[in-house]
Enzyme design. Structure first.
Site, PDB file in Angstrom:
ATOM      1  N   ASP A 102      34.453  -7.429 -23.775  1.00 25.69           N
ATOM      2  CA  ASP A 102      32.874  -7.841 -23.185  1.00 25.69           C
ATOM      3  C   ASP A 102      32.274  -6.515 -24.823  1.00 25.69           C
ATOM      4  O   ASP A 102      33.135  -5.245 -24.886  1.00 25.69           O
ATOM      5  CB  ASP A 102      32.281  -7.198 -21.829  1.00 25.69           C
TER       6      ASP A 102
HETATM    7  N1  URA Z   1      38.088  -8.779 -18.196  1.00 25.15           N
HETATM    8  C1  URA Z   1      36.682  -8.620 -18.199  1.00 25.15           C
HETATM    9  O1  URA Z   1      35.727  -8.533 -17.397  1.00 25.15           O
HETATM   10  N2  URA Z   1      35.921  -8.315 -19.379  1.00 25.15           N
HETATM   11  C2  URA Z   1      36.420  -8.142 -20.641  1.00 25.15           C
HETATM   12  O2  URA Z   1      36.218  -7.576 -21.914  1.00 25.15           O
HETATM   13  C3  URA Z   1      38.549  -8.561 -20.367  1.00 25.15           C
HETATM   14  C4  URA Z   1      38.401  -8.970 -19.410  1.00 25.15           C
END
Ligand code: URA
Length: 230
Positions: A102
């Site tokens: 993310d």
């Molecule tokens: N899980 C998440 O919630 N976000 C990420 O970026 C990676 C794994």
């Protein structure tokens, strides 16, 4: 193999372009400018053209420390700086992101020109472990270790999450090891048990770790690291 042939074989450059680059002093072999097109080189030599290293396999494998605010997506669906911008100029080859993060998540992202390898790294079938350092807003209850180990249903999913290992490091801090990568998985897993992720960082994928990298820095993977996913 002749230097001009090596460059043409292991990059997108034609033999003519390779010869021109050599003639103009734009090619280094093991750190030294070489102007002899017929100079003999092997896979063990480091060949750099216009500052870009050419690898013998032609494939590129990179470990990058993604800072917060940088996008993992490589398309133009969202505006902003991407992980590809951070490795700009390192290779001419198109790169895949093996396991996105993310925008607000930091940590290890693997980039490669090798589509099959990227698939292997991310496929749940090959179950390579990804370890996340997580801090959460509320204290982590003891029973969460078992809930995550057993797997839980996330909204909108048809199958429960695969067994995940939670190692509690402090009241609101843990390492979580996953072998799959559902959308926002860590955040949704903590959300499902009524907690909220505050910060999230991926610290390793298989045997590849962040090591000495600082946010925004990257390095090439060693052969052993590349092979460890095969
Ligand atoms: N899980 C998440 O919630 N976000 C990420 O970026 C990676 C794994």
């Amino acid at each position: 193999m002749r230097l001009d042939k090596f460059i043409a074989t292991h990059s997108d450059a034609s033999r003519t372009l390779a010869k021109t680059a050599i003639k103009h002093g734009q090619v280094k072999v093991n750190g030294v400018v070489v102007k002899d097109q017929g100079c003999k080189v092997s896979d063990e030599d480091e060949i750099v053209v216009h500052g870009v290293q050419i690898s013998a396999s032609g494939e590129v494998y990179i470990a990058l420390y993604k800072p917060s605010g940088v996008l993992s997506s490589t398309g133009d669906d969202e505006e902003g700086e991407t992980v590809l911008d951070l490795v700009d100029g390192f290779t001419h080859r198109p790169l895949h992101v093996a396991g996105r993060l993310d925008k607000d998540t930091t940590g290890l992202v693997l980039l490669t020109s090798d589509g099959a390898w990227s698939h292997r790294v991310t496929s749940p079938k090959f179950a390579s472990e990804k370890v996340y350092h997580v801090t959460v807003l509320d204290p982590i209850d003891d029973e969460v270790v078992e809930i995550f180990q057993e797997g839980l249903m996330l909204r909108g999913e048809e199958k429960a999450t695969l067994p995940a290992r939670l190692e509690v490091l402090g009241e609101r801090e843990a390492h979580l090891t996953l072998t799959e990568g559902k959308y926002h998985q860590v955040k949704r897993m903590f959300g499902a048990i009524g907690n909220k992720v505050d910060t999230l960082e991926r610290i390793s994928m298989g045997c590849v770790t962040l090591g000495d990298l600082e946010p925004g820095e990257f390095r090439e993977l060693s052969d052993a690291e590349v092979q460890s996913f095969l």
